[in-house]
Design a protein around this motif. Structure first.
Motif, PDB file in Angstrom:
ATOM      1  N   GLN A  59      70.910  -4.266  37.615  1.00  0.00           N
ATOM      2  CA  GLN A  59      72.109  -4.030  36.808  1.00  0.00           C
ATOM      3  C   GLN A  59      72.482  -2.561  36.926  1.00  0.00           C
ATOM      4  O   GLN A  59      71.634  -1.690  36.801  1.00  0.00           O
ATOM      5  N   ARG A  60      73.747  -2.328  37.188  1.00  0.00           N
ATOM      6  CA  ARG A  60      74.271  -0.960  37.236  1.00  0.00           C
ATOM      7  C   ARG A  60      75.519  -0.917  36.360  1.00  0.00           C
ATOM      8  O   ARG A  60      76.514  -1.574  36.678  1.00  0.00           O
ATOM      9  N   LEU A  61      75.422  -0.179  35.287  1.00  0.00           N
ATOM     10  CA  LEU A  61      76.592  -0.017  34.435  1.00  0.00           C
ATOM     11  C   LEU A  61      77.382   1.192  34.896  1.00  0.00           C
ATOM     12  O   LEU A  61      76.820   2.256  35.150  1.00  0.00           O
ATOM     13  N   LEU A  62      78.675   0.992  35.019  1.00  0.00           N
ATOM     14  CA  LEU A  62      79.587   2.068  35.392  1.00  0.00           C
ATOM     15  C   LEU A  62      80.364   2.570  34.182  1.00  0.00           C
ATOM     16  O   LEU A  62      80.910   3.672  34.200  1.00  0.00           O
ATOM     17  N   LYS A  63      80.412   1.723  33.147  1.00  0.00           N
ATOM     18  CA  LYS A  63      81.202   2.068  31.968  1.00  0.00           C
ATOM     19  C   LYS A  63      80.596   1.389  30.744  1.00  0.00           C
ATOM     20  O   LYS A  63      80.294   0.194  30.779  1.00  0.00           O
ATOM     21  N   VAL A  64      80.418   2.151  29.690  1.00  0.00           N
ATOM     22  CA  VAL A  64      80.081   1.638  28.361  1.00  0.00           C
ATOM     23  C   VAL A  64      81.047   2.335  27.420  1.00  0.00           C
ATOM     24  O   VAL A  64      80.933   3.535  27.177  1.00  0.00           O
ATOM     25  N   GLU A  65      82.033   1.591  26.957  1.00  0.00           N
ATOM     26  CA  GLU A  65      83.074   2.176  26.113  1.00  0.00           C
ATOM     27  C   GLU A  65      83.040   1.509  24.746  1.00  0.00           C
ATOM     28  O   GLU A  65      83.436   0.351  24.598  1.00  0.00           O
ATOM     29  N   GLU A  66      82.546   2.242  23.777  1.00  0.00           N
ATOM     30  CA  GLU A  66      82.434   1.736  22.409  1.00  0.00           C
ATOM     31  C   GLU A  66      83.788   1.827  21.703  1.00  0.00           C
ATOM     32  O   GLU A  66      84.395   2.887  21.655  1.00  0.00           O
ATOM     33  N   GLU A  67      84.241   0.701  21.173  1.00  0.00           N
ATOM     34  CA  GLU A  67      85.453   0.683  20.349  1.00  0.00           C
ATOM     35  C   GLU A  67      85.102   0.793  18.874  1.00  0.00           C
ATOM     36  O   GLU A  67      85.823   1.421  18.101  1.00  0.00           O
ATOM     37  N   GLU A  68      84.018   0.113  18.506  1.00  0.00           N
ATOM     38  CA  GLU A  68      83.611   0.089  17.108  1.00  0.00           C
ATOM     39  C   GLU A  68      82.101  -0.081  17.050  1.00  0.00           C
ATOM     40  O   GLU A  68      81.517  -0.819  17.840  1.00  0.00           O
ATOM     41  N   LEU A  69      81.469   0.619  16.117  1.00  0.00           N
ATOM     42  CA  LEU A  69      80.046   0.470  15.879  1.00  0.00           C
ATOM     43  C   LEU A  69      79.826   0.406  14.377  1.00  0.00           C
ATOM     44  O   LEU A  69      80.156   1.345  13.656  1.00  0.00           O
ATOM     45  N   ILE A  70      79.289  -0.715  13.926  1.00  0.00           N
ATOM     46  CA  ILE A  70      78.956  -0.900  12.517  1.00  0.00           C
ATOM     47  C   ILE A  70      77.438  -0.827  12.410  1.00  0.00           C
ATOM     48  O   ILE A  70      76.725  -1.426  13.216  1.00  0.00           O
ATOM     49  N   VAL A  71      76.954  -0.083  11.429  1.00  0.00           N
ATOM     50  CA  VAL A  71      75.518   0.111  11.238  1.00  0.00           C
ATOM     51  C   VAL A  71      75.153  -0.289   9.816  1.00  0.00           C
ATOM     52  O   VAL A  71      75.803   0.144   8.855  1.00  0.00           O
ATOM     53  N   PHE A  72      74.117  -1.115   9.687  1.00  0.00           N
ATOM     54  CA  PHE A  72      73.624  -1.570   8.380  1.00  0.00           C
ATOM     55  C   PHE A  72      72.127  -1.331   8.333  1.00  0.00           C
ATOM     56  O   PHE A  72      71.410  -1.696   9.268  1.00  0.00           O
ATOM     57  N   VAL A  73      71.663  -0.700   7.265  1.00  0.00           N
ATOM     58  CA  VAL A  73      70.234  -0.444   7.086  1.00  0.00           C
ATOM     59  C   VAL A  73      69.801  -0.955   5.720  1.00  0.00           C
ATOM     60  O   VAL A  73      70.468  -0.694   4.710  1.00  0.00           O
ATOM     61  N   GLU A  74      68.688  -1.670   5.710  1.00  0.00           N
ATOM     62  CA  GLU A  74      68.040  -2.118   4.469  1.00  0.00           C
ATOM     63  C   GLU A  74      66.548  -1.855   4.640  1.00  0.00           C
ATOM     64  O   GLU A  74      65.899  -2.495   5.472  1.00  0.00           O
ATOM     65  N   GLY A  75      66.049  -0.875   3.914  1.00  0.00           N
ATOM     66  CA  GLY A  75      64.644  -0.506   4.071  1.00  0.00           C
ATOM     67  C   GLY A  75      64.401   0.036   5.472  1.00  0.00           C
ATOM     68  O   GLY A  75      65.078   0.949   5.924  1.00  0.00           O
ATOM     69  N   HIS A  76      63.450  -0.587   6.172  1.00  0.00           N
ATOM     70  CA  HIS A  76      63.124  -0.171   7.532  1.00  0.00           C
ATOM     71  C   HIS A  76      63.641  -1.164   8.569  1.00  0.00           C
ATOM     72  O   HIS A  76      63.131  -1.213   9.691  1.00  0.00           O
ATOM     73  N   THR A  80      72.868  -3.205  14.230  1.00  0.00           N
ATOM     74  CA  THR A  80      74.066  -2.555  14.759  1.00  0.00           C
ATOM     75  C   THR A  80      74.943  -3.633  15.388  1.00  0.00           C
ATOM     76  O   THR A  80      74.438  -4.558  16.024  1.00  0.00           O
ATOM     77  N   TRP A  81      76.253  -3.512  15.169  1.00  0.00           N
ATOM     78  CA  TRP A  81      77.232  -4.399  15.788  1.00  0.00           C
ATOM     79  C   TRP A  81      78.104  -3.526  16.678  1.00  0.00           C
ATOM     80  O   TRP A  81      78.751  -2.589  16.211  1.00  0.00           O
ATOM     81  N   PHE A  82      78.119  -3.839  17.948  1.00  0.00           N
ATOM     82  CA  PHE A  82      78.873  -3.084  18.960  1.00  0.00           C
ATOM     83  C   PHE A  82      80.059  -3.916  19.405  1.00  0.00           C
ATOM     84  O   PHE A  82      79.922  -5.092  19.719  1.00  0.00           O
ATOM     85  N   LEU A  83      81.214  -3.301  19.446  1.00  0.00           N
ATOM     86  CA  LEU A  83      82.395  -3.888  20.062  1.00  0.00           C
ATOM     87  C   LEU A  83      82.863  -2.894  21.101  1.00  0.00           C
ATOM     88  O   LEU A  83      83.079  -1.710  20.796  1.00  0.00           O
ATOM     89  N   GLY A  84      82.978  -3.349  22.346  1.00  0.00           N
ATOM     90  CA  GLY A  84      83.407  -2.442  23.388  1.00  0.00           C
ATOM     91  C   GLY A  84      83.445  -3.099  24.747  1.00  0.00           C
ATOM     92  O   GLY A  84      83.269  -4.314  24.881  1.00  0.00           O
ATOM     93  N   THR A  85      83.655  -2.275  25.756  1.00  0.00           N
ATOM     94  CA  THR A  85      83.794  -2.747  27.124  1.00  0.00           C
ATOM     95  C   THR A  85      82.617  -2.270  27.962  1.00  0.00           C
ATOM     96  O   THR A  85      82.231  -1.101  27.887  1.00  0.00           O
ATOM     97  N   LEU A  86      82.047  -3.206  28.719  1.00  0.00           N
ATOM     98  CA  LEU A  86      81.020  -2.896  29.701  1.00  0.00           C
ATOM     99  C   LEU A  86      81.563  -3.247  31.074  1.00  0.00           C
ATOM    100  O   LEU A  86      82.199  -4.288  31.242  1.00  0.00           O
ATOM    101  N   GLU A  87      81.286  -2.373  32.035  1.00  0.00           N
ATOM    102  CA  GLU A  87      81.719  -2.613  33.411  1.00  0.00           C
ATOM    103  C   GLU A  87      80.583  -2.202  34.331  1.00  0.00           C
ATOM    104  O   GLU A  87      79.907  -1.199  34.097  1.00  0.00           O
ATOM    105  N   GLY A  88      80.353  -3.011  35.351  1.00  0.00           N
ATOM    106  CA  GLY A  88      79.310  -2.676  36.304  1.00  0.00           C
ATOM    107  C   GLY A  88      79.031  -3.824  37.241  1.00  0.00           C
ATOM    108  O   GLY A  88      79.925  -4.636  37.533  1.00  0.00           O
TER     109      GLY A  88
END
Length: 115
Positions: A59-76, A80-88
């Motif tokens: 696998q070779r990624l040429l592009k990782v473009e994050e549009e949105e990142l939601i982060v939720f933490v409870e204790g330890h 993470t929820w990623f919305l974006g474009t991957l190209e490769g």
């Protein structure tokens, strides 16, 4: 740094390591018990499978473009929820996709956040 900010940073380090194909950095961010379903073939992979995919450059990624990142933490535990474009390429076949996916993370004081 609070755990939520640390998790956001870990997710972004993971994205950068995937883009660079850096198996050494990924080794520190992936839990040894990792199991995920992914890739264009929909197969199930382990941590060792993922590291081999990076080292062999299957696998070779040429592009990782994050549009949105939601982060939720409870204790330890974090998610993470990623919305974006991957190209490769994967196995020599080109791909370009807009994806929405989640990762579950665990925090340990001695190793930090790991997928």
């Amino acid at each position: 740094m609070d755990l939520t900010s640390a998790l956001r940073d870990a997710e972004r380090r993971l994205q950068a390591a995937q883009l660079a194909g850096d198996a050494d950095v990924l080794d520190g961010l992936l839990e040894d018990r990792l199991i995920y379903t992914g890739g264009p073939d929909g197969a199930r992979y382990s941590k060792q499978d993922d590291l081999e995919i990076q080292r062999s450059r299957i696998q070779r990624l040429l592009k990782v473009e994050e549009e949105e990142l939601i982060v939720f933490v409870e204790g330890h535990t974090g998610v993470t929820w990623f919305l974006g474009t991957l190209e490769g390429t994967f196995g020599g076949a080109a791909f370009n996709a807009r994806l929405n996916f989640a990762r579950t993370w665990i925090y340990k004081p001695d190793s930090g956040w790991r997928v």
